[in-house]
Scaffold this active site. Sequence first.
Site, PDB file in Angstrom:
ATOM      1  N   GLY A   1       0.901  -1.238   0.178  1.00  0.00           N
ATOM      2  CA  GLY A   1       0.060   0.135  -0.093  1.00  0.00           C
ATOM      3  C   GLY A   1       0.766   1.349  -0.019  1.00  0.00           C
TER       4      GLY A   1
ATOM      5  N   TYR B   1     -14.161   5.909   9.224  1.00  0.00           N
ATOM      6  CA  TYR B   1     -12.641   5.723   9.160  1.00  0.00           C
ATOM      7  C   TYR B   1     -12.117   6.468  10.659  1.00  0.00           C
ATOM      8  CZ  TYR B   1      -7.695   7.089   7.653  1.00  0.00           C
ATOM      9  OH  TYR B   1      -6.349   7.200   7.847  1.00  0.00           O
TER      10      TYR B   1
HETATM   11  N1  SER Z   1      -4.907  10.337   4.390  1.00  0.00           N
HETATM   12  C1  SER Z   1      -5.964   9.912   5.240  1.00  0.00           C
HETATM   13  C2  SER Z   1      -7.289  10.200   4.435  1.00  0.00           C
HETATM   14  O1  SER Z   1      -7.364  11.194   3.733  1.00  0.00           O
HETATM   15  C3  SER Z   1      -6.060  10.618   6.472  1.00  0.00           C
HETATM   16  O2  SER Z   1      -5.088   9.993   7.439  1.00  0.00           O
HETATM   17  O3  SER Z   1      -8.123   9.454   4.679  1.00  0.00           O
END
Ligand code: SER
Length: 324
Positions: free
Chosen positions: A11, A142
């Site tokens: 990733g 998230y």
């Molecule tokens: N880079 C991530 C996102 O934009 C944030 O931690 O989901």
Amino acid sequence: MKNILVIGSTGQIGTELTLELRRLYTGNVVAGYIPGAEPKGELLESGPAAIVDITEERQIADAVRRYEIDTVYNLAALLSATAEIKPQLAWKIGMDGLFNVLEVARTLGCAVFTPSSIGVFGNNTPKDKTPQDTIRNPRTMYGVTKVGGELLSDYYYIRFGVDTRSVRFPGLISHIAPPGGGTTDYAVDIYYSAVRGEQFVCPIAAGTFMDMMYMPDAISAAIRLMEADPSRLQHRNAFNVTAMSCDPEIICASIRKHIPGFSMSYEVDPLRQAIADSWPNSLDDTCAREEWDWQPSFDLEAMTSEMLLKLSQRLSSEANNDRS
Ligand code: SER
């Protein structure tokens, strides 16, 4: 750290972290991957690889036993915008997957690094110089999995003595593996458009400030924290870390210093904009600086120079390969 397993090694973070760990450590650094995201090139050739699906506890345990792993970097995750589209899968990877990793770590004796994020913060969190210890009330899946992950990781440390550590990464910018489905992805995509000579259509509105960091600093944070003297750590899961705070206009202006004709327009994506609006404008990372000497090396100008140089080298060598 002697033998290390990186889950999610192909990733955005894993690709560079795995190679850097192999440069620094002589033991096995195992590239864990899922079918369909196999390691390629240097990542494949420079060390061992194993299928490790984070949702399969047995696969994690098998790799840990086989390679006598003492440290796991758990990088499996869906980024914020994708997690809003697939919240059930985001939970399965972010929470059930982390639980599997922590159980293996508890029974087989490993340290665990799991990245957290600026996504742990929400609309009620102080927006400027967001403190280390403050309100974490995200309204995204998230963010929910990242807060849950911080709490669960601290629980495993306090209750079972598992050596869990984490940082709250801001938007990460790299010229190697692209992100996907994140709110801060625009800050990577803008460099690709600039190098290709295209206009950039920005999905995040002007004036939306978020923290950002160049990938070499992120890799160094992950390694330095795992190497830190545990007796100095007042916090564990997770430390605020940052390198810069910027909005699209500021990044655009730094690119224009190198490519004066570069242009940007806006087509704001409501999903990403709402997420961005709920995140801090800037973080206070004093605790990381005090407890394990965190310090970034790249500011915006240094990052922009290197991103433009490395991306144009890579894209032109790929174009040459396509022609031959
Ligand atoms: N880079 C991530 C996102 O934009 C944030 O931690 O989901």
